[in-house]
Motif scaffolding. Structure first.
Motif, mmCIF file in Angstrom:
data_model
loop_
_atom_site.group_PDB
_atom_site.id
_atom_site.type_symbol
_atom_site.label_atom_id
_atom_site.label_comp_id
_atom_site.label_asym_id
_atom_site.label_seq_id
_atom_site.Cartn_x
_atom_site.Cartn_y
_atom_site.Cartn_z
ATOM 1 N N ALA A 198 0.827 -1.206 0.000
ATOM 2 C CA ALA A 198 0.000 0.000 0.000
ATOM 3 C C ALA A 198 0.863 1.258 0.000
ATOM 4 N N SER A 199 1.972 1.257 0.764
ATOM 5 C CA SER A 199 2.882 2.404 0.767
ATOM 6 C C SER A 199 3.486 2.619 -0.617
ATOM 7 N N PHE A 200 3.856 1.534 -1.284
ATOM 8 C CA PHE A 200 4.388 1.652 -2.643
ATOM 9 C C PHE A 200 3.360 2.276 -3.582
ATOM 10 N N LEU A 201 2.113 1.815 -3.500
ATOM 11 C CA LEU A 201 1.067 2.369 -4.365
ATOM 12 C C LEU A 201 0.803 3.830 -4.046
ATOM 13 N N ASN A 202 0.800 4.192 -2.765
ATOM 14 C CA ASN A 202 0.583 5.590 -2.382
ATOM 15 C C ASN A 202 1.700 6.485 -2.913
ATOM 16 N N ASN A 203 2.943 6.012 -2.835
ATOM 17 C CA ASN A 203 4.052 6.811 -3.346
ATOM 18 C C ASN A 203 3.999 6.925 -4.858
ATOM 19 N N GLN A 204 3.578 5.870 -5.528
ATOM 20 C CA GLN A 204 3.435 5.956 -6.981
ATOM 21 C C GLN A 204 2.366 6.973 -7.366
ATOM 22 N N ARG A 205 1.278 7.000 -6.608
ATOM 23 C CA ARG A 205 0.228 7.990 -6.879
ATOM 24 C C ARG A 205 0.745 9.396 -6.618
ATOM 25 N N LEU A 206 1.545 9.578 -5.558
ATOM 26 C CA LEU A 206 2.110 10.894 -5.269
ATOM 27 C C LEU A 206 3.042 11.345 -6.387
ATOM 28 N N VAL A 207 3.934 10.471 -6.826
ATOM 29 C CA VAL A 207 4.868 10.820 -7.902
ATOM 30 C C VAL A 207 4.102 11.121 -9.185
ATOM 31 N N ARG A 208 3.076 10.331 -9.472
ATOM 32 C CA ARG A 208 2.314 10.549 -10.694
ATOM 33 C C ARG A 208 1.548 11.870 -10.639
ATOM 34 N N SER A 209 0.977 12.194 -9.474
ATOM 35 C CA SER A 209 0.216 13.444 -9.346
ATOM 36 C C SER A 209 1.121 14.664 -9.512
ATOM 37 N N VAL A 210 2.257 14.692 -8.782
ATOM 38 C CA VAL A 210 3.175 15.832 -8.900
ATOM 39 C C VAL A 210 3.773 15.875 -10.305
ATOM 40 N N GLY A 211 4.077 14.703 -10.868
ATOM 41 C CA GLY A 211 4.608 14.686 -12.237
ATOM 42 C C GLY A 211 3.630 15.246 -13.249
ATOM 43 N N ASP A 212 2.359 14.937 -13.111
ATOM 44 C CA ASP A 212 1.347 15.497 -14.010
ATOM 45 C C ASP A 212 1.274 17.010 -13.867
ATOM 46 N N HIS A 213 1.360 17.506 -12.629
ATOM 47 C CA HIS A 213 1.344 18.968 -12.433
ATOM 48 C C HIS A 213 2.553 19.618 -13.098
ATOM 49 N N LEU A 214 3.728 18.965 -13.008
ATOM 50 C CA LEU A 214 4.925 19.526 -13.652
ATOM 51 C C LEU A 214 4.792 19.515 -15.173
ATOM 52 N N VAL A 215 4.255 18.442 -15.719
ATOM 53 C CA VAL A 215 4.095 18.356 -17.177
ATOM 54 C C VAL A 215 3.167 19.448 -17.679
ATOM 55 N N VAL A 216 2.050 19.638 -17.014
ATOM 56 C CA VAL A 216 1.105 20.691 -17.421
ATOM 57 C C VAL A 216 1.742 22.058 -17.289
ATOM 58 N N TYR A 217 2.498 22.266 -16.214
ATOM 59 C CA TYR A 217 3.127 23.578 -15.985
ATOM 60 C C TYR A 217 4.144 23.898 -17.079
ATOM 61 N N HIS A 218 5.013 22.938 -17.414
ATOM 62 C CA HIS A 218 6.032 23.206 -18.434
ATOM 63 C C HIS A 218 5.436 23.275 -19.833
ATOM 64 N N ARG A 219 4.280 22.701 -20.052
ATOM 65 C CA ARG A 219 3.664 22.743 -21.375
ATOM 66 C C ARG A 219 3.069 24.123 -21.670
ATOM 67 N N LEU A 220 2.711 24.862 -20.638
ATOM 68 C CA LEU A 220 2.092 26.170 -20.828
ATOM 69 C C LEU A 220 3.174 27.215 -21.062
ATOM 70 N N SER A 221 2.939 28.094 -22.042
ATOM 71 C CA SER A 221 3.935 29.109 -22.384
ATOM 72 C C SER A 221 3.842 30.360 -21.528
ATOM 73 N N GLY A 222 2.743 30.564 -20.882
ATOM 74 C CA GLY A 222 2.562 31.779 -20.082
ATOM 75 C C GLY A 222 1.783 32.857 -20.800
ATOM 76 N N THR A 223 1.352 32.584 -22.012
ATOM 77 C CA THR A 223 0.526 33.538 -22.767
ATOM 78 C C THR A 223 -0.722 32.810 -23.266
ATOM 79 N N PRO A 224 -1.866 33.116 -22.717
ATOM 80 C CA PRO A 224 -2.106 34.045 -21.594
ATOM 81 C C PRO A 224 -1.543 33.486 -20.295
ATOM 82 N N SER A 225 -1.423 34.371 -19.320
ATOM 83 C CA SER A 225 -0.730 33.998 -18.088
ATOM 84 C C SER A 225 -1.600 33.269 -17.082
#
Length: 573
Positions: A338-365
């Motif tokens: 269960a700890s392994f699955l929880n950590n995988q979900r945490l890594v996947r969630s933060v990774g998705d946020h990073l992917v979306v953030y870097h994909r956006l150019s900032g225009t519009p902001s």
């Protein structure tokens, strides 16, 4: 009692299962509730069954006193004797001790597993020394059916002992039968079959075990020994038919039982009239068993005890400890999963946020600002876990949040949102509220000329009304419903013109700054049915209305509209 530690194990298993569901596994609130209810239901059912079993067998267990058990440091064999035991033990005695073994009596098939249970709990260290002896006295049975039914019950009870004795214990059988007629009786000893020697052996107290053929050929009473051999063949046939063959065949939930040793003792025993053994002997010979009319206690088969297999088992207490260890190991394994699955979900969630953030150019902001806010929330959570320690459901040596902090911080610092644009403040020119003048204070009834004393009222009331470019001063007259409409309209217009003329002449305001209207009785503000309502309807209203070309001198450009941001008070300054 074994029920108590089993109940403790059940409670331990339920507690660990609830902890696993509520503290580790990534389930929704509804899922946690459903699993928790199932666990509590299963645990309650197990405890209820254990309590019912204890209550059902409590009376039988109370008959097994502590004095009937061997001491804890007993080194000899411990034998649970089942079958035909009445002649083997003294009256009302539960055990019988010899030089090589401790024999415990099971009076009936139901008591045998209870005896094994009691022994396993009271003397767990002696469990590896336990064996089960199936005692058979054919002369105490009246038919094949009664013997077969009795043996089926004993076989089932022996199989039940495996729960308490770390699996099936060693099982051996002994048959006691009366010898042939007294004229052929001699001290024949024991006739045994053991795994170390082939065939049937004759064991006498002072002699080496002899093969049956050698014993028969010895000098002596040859006729007597011939009768013994005939007797042995009949006993072996009966044993093969009722014990060896049925017990060695698996039947339903009953495992196959293989006897590790067997013995036959030719000694007078208590016999019932017209018993099974007499019936069988009468069919094949003219001899008859020499039964005993006086209760006698046959000797116990100590000669077979050295041939019991030595088991490398563990005690009941150690087995319970192993079960506790197994439960804890299973809990730890599932918790780590269960700890392994929880950590995988945490890594996947933060990774998705990073992917979306870097994909956006900032225009519009705005989209990138929202993505940055999500990363800031992730950063605050990871920093809090870094200071206080991560939750247990992410721990157990599998926490992955430490390696997420650097990329999250770098992403947050890589972009700064642009400052928000300065708002354009538009000053809206607003005129004063509509000023309402009482006609009766300015004019006499039916007149439109101002009263001599009305100048002061006009000055105090119209102090906020000033002529400004882009604003039109609207003067409107109103009357009550007294009189006809045409007269009232004309009267209201004349009164409005009188107020306009006074404002124009007093303030030297151009004519283009005014608009005069007479509404008569068409716009009442109160009912005309009462004197007070009619007094309110007789009025002159003055208000400022924005109009681009109003109040302009001929050489001035058009005045700004009401949206140029200047109020009437600003224009006065």
């Amino acid at each position: 009692m074994r029920g108590f530690p089993r109940a403790v194990l059940t409670v331990l298993a339920v507690a660990l299962a609830l902890w696993l569901v509520l503290g580790f596994w990534p389930l929704s609130g509804a899922g946690q509730l459903a699993f928790s209810l199932c666990i509590l239901l299963a645990g309650g059912t197990a405890l209820w069954r254990q309590w019912r079993y204890f209550q059902r067998h409590r009376a039988s267990m109370e008959q097994l006193t502590e004095n009937s058990l061997p001491p804890e440091d007993y080194q000899g064999a411990v034998v649970l004797v089942c079958g035909d035991t009445a002649s083997l033990f003294p009256v009302e005695a539960a055990h019988r001790e010899t030089r090589q073994g401790w024999y415990l009596r099971a009076e009936n098939a139901e008591q045998l597993p209870l005896l094994a249970q009691h022994l396993a709990n009271a003397r767990p260290a002696l469990v590896p020394q336990v064996s089960v002896l199936l005692a058979l006295m054919p002369e105490q049975h009246l038919s094949d059916e009664s013997l077969a039914q009795s043996l089926r019950g004993w076989r089932r009870s022996i199989a039940q002992c495996r729960v308490w004795l770390n699996g099936l214990p060693p099982v051996w059988s002994v048959v006691w039968v009366s010898p042939p007629n007294s004229e052929y009786q001699e001290e024949g000893g024991w006739f045994t079959v053991t795994p170390d020697l082939p065939g049937t052996r004759v064991r006498q107290s002072s002699h080496v075990p002899l093969p049956l053929d050698d014993w028969q050929r010895e000098a002596g009473n040859t006729a007597s020994r011939f009768c013994h051999v005939l007797w042995l063949d009949s006993v072996q046939a009966l044993t093969e038919r009722h014990i060896i063959r049925p017990f060695s065949t698996r039947q339903g939930d009953l495992p196959a039982l293989k006897f590790c040793a067997s013995g036959i003792s030719l000694t007078p025993v208590m016999a019932a009239a017209d018993n099974l053994w007499q019936q069988q002997i009468a069919q094949i010979t003219t001899l008859s068993p020499t039964g005993s009319s006086v209760p006698a206690m046959p000797s116990l088969p100590d000669v077979l005890l050295p041939y019991m297999p030595r088991r490398q088992g563990i005690s009941r207490r150690m087995q319970d400890m192993r079960l506790v260890g197994g439960i804890c190991f299973l809990f730890l394994a599932l918790a780590m999963l269960a700890s392994f699955l929880n950590n995988q979900r945490l890594v996947r969630s933060v990774g998705d946020h990073l992917v979306v953030y870097h994909r956006l150019s900032g225009t519009p902001s705005e989209p990138k600002r929202q993505a940055q806010q999500r990363l800031r929330a992730d950063s605050r959570l990871l920093d809090d876990w870094l200071r206080r320690g991560e939750p247990l459901r992410y721990g157990l040596g599998l926490y992955q949040g430490m390696r997420l902090i650097p990329p999250v911080e770098a992403a947050i610092n890589s972009w700064t949102p642009p400052p928000p644009p300065r708002p354009v403040i538009k000053k809206v020119m607003q005129g004063p509220q509509t000023i309402r003048l009482d006609s009766m204070s300015l004019f006499d009834t039916g007149k439109w000329a101002l009263k001599p004393g009305s100048t002061r009222l006009l000055v105090n009331s119209l102090v906020g009304i000033k002529a400004k470019p882009g604003w039109l001063i609207v003067v409107a007259g109103h009357t009550d419903s007294t009189g006809d409409d045409q007269s009232n309209q004309a009267l209201s217009l004349k009164r409005a013109e009188s107020v306009r003329d006074w404002m124009r002449d007093t303030g030297d305001v151009p004519e283009s700054c005014f608009a005069v209207q007479g509404y008569g009785e068409s716009r009442p503000v109160a009912t005309n049915d009462t004197a007070a309502g009619r007094a309110l309807n007789r009025r002159v209203e003055i208000s400022l209305v924005p109009q681009a070309n109003a109040c302009q001198a001929p050489d001035n450009p058009p005045a700004p509209s009401q949206d140029d941001g200047a109020s009437i008070h600003d224009m006065e300054k």
